[in-house]
Design an enzyme around this catalytic site. Structure first.
Site, PDB file in Angstrom:
ATOM      1  N   GLU A   1     -27.917  21.138  62.887  1.00 19.00           N
ATOM      2  CA  GLU A   1     -26.756  21.334  62.007  1.00 19.00           C
ATOM      3  C   GLU A   1     -26.678  20.395  60.811  1.00 19.00           C
ATOM      4  O   GLU A   1     -25.577  20.137  60.311  1.00 19.00           O
ATOM      5  CB  GLU A   1     -25.479  21.160  62.849  1.00 19.00           C
ATOM      6  CG  GLU A   1     -25.202  19.713  63.334  1.00 19.00           C
ATOM      7  CD  GLU A   1     -25.678  19.391  64.744  1.00 19.00           C
ATOM      8  OE1 GLU A   1     -26.624  20.051  65.215  1.00 19.00           O
ATOM      9  OE2 GLU A   1     -25.112  18.473  65.368  1.00 19.00           O
TER      10      GLU A   1
ATOM     11  N   GLU B   1     -24.394  26.290  64.888  1.00 16.70           N
ATOM     12  CA  GLU B   1     -24.754  25.277  63.890  1.00 16.70           C
ATOM     13  C   GLU B   1     -23.723  25.253  62.763  1.00 16.70           C
ATOM     14  O   GLU B   1     -23.357  24.192  62.269  1.00 16.70           O
ATOM     15  CB  GLU B   1     -26.165  25.517  63.325  1.00 16.70           C
ATOM     16  CG  GLU B   1     -27.279  25.615  64.361  1.00 16.70           C
ATOM     17  CD  GLU B   1     -27.304  24.508  65.388  1.00 16.70           C
ATOM     18  OE1 GLU B   1     -26.853  23.389  65.105  1.00 16.70           O
ATOM     19  OE2 GLU B   1     -27.784  24.772  66.524  1.00 16.70           O
TER      20      GLU B   1
HETATM   21  N1  B3K Z   1     -27.593  18.996  67.577  1.00 16.03           N
HETATM   22  C1  B3K Z   1     -28.840  19.672  67.743  1.00 16.03           C
HETATM   23  C2  B3K Z   1     -29.652  19.178  68.881  1.00 16.03           C
HETATM   24  C3  B3K Z   1     -30.456  17.966  68.588  1.00 16.03           C
HETATM   25  C4  B3K Z   1     -31.378  17.666  69.745  1.00 16.03           C
HETATM   26  C5  B3K Z   1     -32.064  16.370  69.599  1.00 16.03           C
HETATM   27  N2  B3K Z   1     -33.019  16.151  70.650  1.00 16.03           N
HETATM   28  C6  B3K Z   1     -28.665  21.136  67.872  1.00 16.03           C
HETATM   29  C7  B3K Z   1     -27.352  21.609  68.328  1.00 16.03           C
HETATM   30  O1  B3K Z   1     -26.878  21.300  69.390  1.00 16.03           O
HETATM   31  O2  B3K Z   1     -26.708  22.282  67.584  1.00 16.03           O
HETATM   32 ZN    ZN Z   2     -24.903  21.727  68.928  1.00 15.37          ZN
END
Ligand code: B3K
Ligand code: ZN
Length: 850
Positions: free
Chosen positions: A257, A291
């Site tokens: 995101e 996202e």
């Molecule tokens: N925030 C990211 C995930 C990141 C993972 C790092 N190992 C995707 C999500 O949850 O939207």
């Molecule tokens: Zn997320």
């Protein structure tokens, strides 16, 4: 990857960073093996911090120059970062470093994928780009200049200047480094635009590699729907002039995101009817929404530290689930989520990797992007909403956005807005964040002249590091049915707060049948204590679609359980109930398709293990096959009708209505294939004009031990399409008979198209092996060995994906002594591999400690 001895980080040790950042300027001079990153960062002492040590994270960086207020300095540099003496007043920090994106196979930091530069910084990847306080509570605005010889140069925020070979981007919204992104490549835009509710125009682009333009339309529509939905339901408006999404082939997870520049695994955004299944479309719509929703829940309001990960992930998963329910069918979505939670989160919560929704310690934070943090985290929010009601939930969320916009927050901040809005004390509720393990609820009832008493008891088994468990607040949605099938008490929410609690209902004419945990109102294991007669009754009459489905599921599970443990035969009560539901043409086809889906092999393994049996994978597989065969025979006469009800005349649309029909049609086709040895499936394969049909009919054939010709023509037809080829790899391994699975998987590892450094391809092959329960647990251990061989090979290349796939072994203690010994041997072999990454070391040692 740092090889330093693993250190454990604790939530209780949090302290704020000693400095605040007013602005960050970055310049990238791109070169595949020698990218220069120049940073100019305005620091000032943080009045709220006591510790003034100036440590900046930095890994795998070659420091060329460092300066404070223009004067060069020589900081002390280790594998993990640098320390410097800095003024006790505002100062400008500058460094120049060199990095090697072309050799970055871990896909964290700045790396290359098919000639394109891209980044992944969450959680701690920014420290592989430049020296920085790489922690989510340090927020700043960023200006980024990219110098590079590529047509498209993107970063966060708004484009502010550009020329031949360079571009400048400015992100006005303060953000932590994990939301930084940069993309540079030969990309094509699929453009569109959106007007926000306050009439601001936003330019939208989906950037893809040449040749993929035809797979963008659906993702773009999903984005616009998400933007609109967040305005309507949460009052959240987009806050930049542009919103960019980029599709990347090499990516460790689904998507990321980054502010204004979401980066997606191409499998999570590219779609066309010919190459994507209905399930792919639905997943893409959900991930795009997820996202996008992070822009407020994650980006504008972020996490103070990584222990608070569920603050953004649980909430954003909850929001994307609401979105999917609104776009499609709410009951179907709820059933899918319950199936998914039981398949992935329950085994985690009840095994060696069990951890609270808000963990209290970690070695490698990437190992905590788990189903517990995400999906159980979302369930906790669903419970909170159910307890306070929809209106209070909305008010609390508005307060959350008003109060915390621009801040890095904690679960305490989150719960406080609910307490302030409702006046409710959430101290006990907060245990959902700190106590791991799945609560188990048992039920007893009594009936005495018009008064019905329901007694609920809760218990949570000990989990690693937590032997004592306290009662939690569990909202149990509940209704009562009279003996004639009428609902005598509509849905209400019982609040279970004690270890044991009774609820009385008076004025009833006859002993009712309870429908408990309607809509799956809490992430718990419920032992209804229902007889099969009650289940059959609920399957026929329950007004709650979730519990009606659950009644059928429980009947099937009980039948399978007895087939496995007592050699029972398929049972008429289940089959008759199923037949009645399938006949009911008023029921949503998607819902009827779900009714036909039996519990998975691993779910049955959990149930068996929970009730004191040692699961025998082959016996489980055999029982399911037998019950499916019996189902086919039992509903045989209905199959032509199901087939005709599922026909779609209109051009292909991946919407809920059409995909529900196809799901029912294909569930019927799977049964038909058991009776006609594949005649109809072969005809459907030849006729198929979309991937859902093509793949479903091919799957039917493979399951029947046929389809060799179709499999090879499928390969010829799709060998140019990497996402479809992933399906080709996965399907064969998922659908061979268990005795052949490891050998088939081994054979495919020798296929020239097995590009194992690509996470999608690795997962398509070895992930499919790990999720083929009976095949993976082949008695000779060859499944375990093959997976371990490849995990050992992948670890130095890509620790994150390796560590995640170690979870295939998390249930090792459930099985017989021989299988346990075989799995332990492989886990030990992995753990003893020289220079094993911190990620994999932590996972394997937690699993072995079981
Ligand atoms: N925030 C990211 C995930 C990141 C993972 C790092 N190992 C995707 C999500 O949850 O939207
Ligand atoms: Zn997320």
């Amino acid at each position: 990857m740092s090889d330093a001895a693993p250190t454990t980080i604790y939530l209780k040790d949090y302290t704020p960073f000693g400095y605040l950042i007013d602005s960050v300027h970055l310049t990238f001079d791109l070169a595949a093996h020698a990218t220069r990153v120049t940073s100019r960062i305005a620091f000032r002492p943080n009045p709220d911090a006591r510790d003034r040590k100036f440590f900046l994270h930095g890994e795998q960086l070659r420091l060329i120059r460092a300066a404070i207020d223009g004067a060069e300095i020589a900081p002390e540099v280790t594998d993990e970062g640098l320390t410097a003496n800095v003024p006790n007043a505002p100062f400008v920090w500058e460094t120049e470093v060199e990095i090697d994106p072309g050799n970055n196979t871990a896909l964290e930091g700045l790396y290359m994928s098919n000639g394109m530069y891209c980044t992944q910084c969450e959680a701690e990847g920014f420290r592989k780009i430049t020296f920085y306080p790489d922690r989510p509570d340090v927020m700043s605005t960023f200006t980024v200049r990219i110098n590079g010889d590529l047509p498209v140069l993107l970063s966060n925020g708004n484009p502010t200047a550009s020329g031949q070979g360079w571009a400048e981007w400015t992100d006005p919204w303060p953000k932590p480094a994990y939301l930084f992104a940069l993309v540079a490549g030969d990309l094509i835009a699929y453009p569109d635009q959106f007007t926000t509710k306050s009439d601001r125009g936003v330019e939208l682009n989906l950037w893809v590699r040449p040749g993929d333009e035809g797979k963008c339309a659906f993702g773009m529509e999903a984005l616009k729907k998400s933007m609109k939905w967040d305005e309507e339901v949460y009052g959240r408006e987009y806050d930049l002039d542009v919103f960019n999404i980029v599709a990347v082939d090499d990516f460790n997870m689904g998507a990321m995101e980054n502010k204004g520049l979401n980066i997606f695994n191409s499998s999570a955004v590219l779609a066309s009817p010919e190459t994507s299944t209905d399930a792919n479309f639905e997943r893409i719509e959900a991930i795009i929404a997820h996202e996008y929703f992070h822009n407020w829940t994650g980006n504008r309001i972020t996490c103070r530290d990584w222990f608070q990960l569920c603050l953004k992930e649980g909430l954003t998963v909850f929001r994307d689930a609401q979105f999917t329910s609104d776009m499609r069918s709410a009951p179907v979505k709820r059933i899918h989520d319950a199936i998914d939670l039981r398949a992935r989160q329950f085994p985690e919560d009840n095994g060696p990797l069990s951890h609270p929704v808000r963990p209290e310690s970690f070695q490698e934070i990437n190992n905590f992007y788990t189903s517990t943090v995400y999906e159980k985290g979302a369930e906790v929010i669903g419970m909170l909403k159910r307890l306070v009601g929809d209106e209070a939930y909305s008010k609390a969320l508005n307060l959350y956005f008003d109060r915390h916009d621009g801040q890095a927050c904690t679960i305490e901040d989150w719960l406080k807005v609910f307490e302030d809005t409702t006046g409710r004390d959430l101290t006990q509720f907060k245990r959902w964040y700190s106590q791991s393990g799945t609560p188990r609820i048992s039920v007893s009832e009594s009936w005495d002249s018009g008064t019905y008493t329901l007694t609920l008891s809760q218990e949570t088994h000990p989990t690693p590091g937590q032997s004592e468990k306290l009662p939690q607040v569990i909202p149990v949605a509940f209704g009562l049915l009279g003996p004639n099938g009428d609902e005598v008490r509509g849905t209400q929410v019982l609040e279970l707060t004690e270890a044991t609690q009774s609820f009385q209902f008076t004025g009833l004419a006859a002993k009712p049948i309870p429908s408990i945990l309607r809509d799956f109102s809490a992430p718990v294991i419920l032992d209804h204590g229902h007889s099969n007669a009650d289940r059959a009754f609920l399957l026929a009459h329950d007004t709650d679609p979730f519990n009606r489905w659950q009644a059928g599921r429980s009947l099937a599970e009980d039948n399978l359980f007895r087939m496995i443990t007592q050699d029972s035969a398929p049972d008429g009560q289940f089959l008759d109930g199923l037949l009645a539901v399938l006949r009911d043409g008023d029921l949503d086809p998607a819902y009827r398709a779900l009714m036909l889906q039996l519990p998975s092999q691993s779910e049955l393994a959990s149930t068996l293990y929970d009730s004191g049996h040692t699961p025998d994978p082959l016996a489980i597989w055999t029982a399911i096959e037998t019950l499916k065969q019996a189902t086919a025979q039992h509903v045989q006469d209905l199959l032509p009708r199901l087939h005709s009800e599922s026909l779609v005349d209109a051009p292909y649309q991946p919407d809920a209505e059409q995909s529900g029909k196809r799901a029912l049609g294909n569930a019927a086709l799977a049964l038909t294939t058991r009776l006609d040895s594949g005649t109809q499936a072969a005809a459907e394969y030849d006729r198929a004009n979309n991937m859902t049909q093509q793949l479903a009919s091919l799957a039917c054939l493979l399951r029947a031990g046929k389809g060799e010709t179709q499999l090879s023509s499928f390969y010829d037809q799709w060998q140019h399409d990497r996402l479809v080829l992933d399906k080709w790899f996965g399907l064969q391994i998922s659908l061979t008979s268990p005795d052949a699975t490891p050998a088939v998987a081994l054979g495919l590892t020798q296929h020239p198209e097995f590009n194992w450094k690509n996470p999608n391809r690795f997962r398509a092959l070895l992930g499919s092996l790990a999720t083929n329960h009976a095949g993976f647990h082949h008695a000779d251990g060859s499944g375990y060995q093959l997976l371990a061989d490849w995990l050992i090979r992948l670890d130095p290349v890509n620790p994150q994906t390796t560590a995640r796939m170690c979870t295939a072994f998390q249930t090792w203690k459930r099985y017989d002594d021989k299988r346990q010994a075989l799995m332990r041997a492989q886990l030990t072999r992995i753990s003893e591999t020289p220079n094993l990454s911190r990620d994999t070391t932590e996972m394997v040692s937690r699993i072995l400690d079981a």
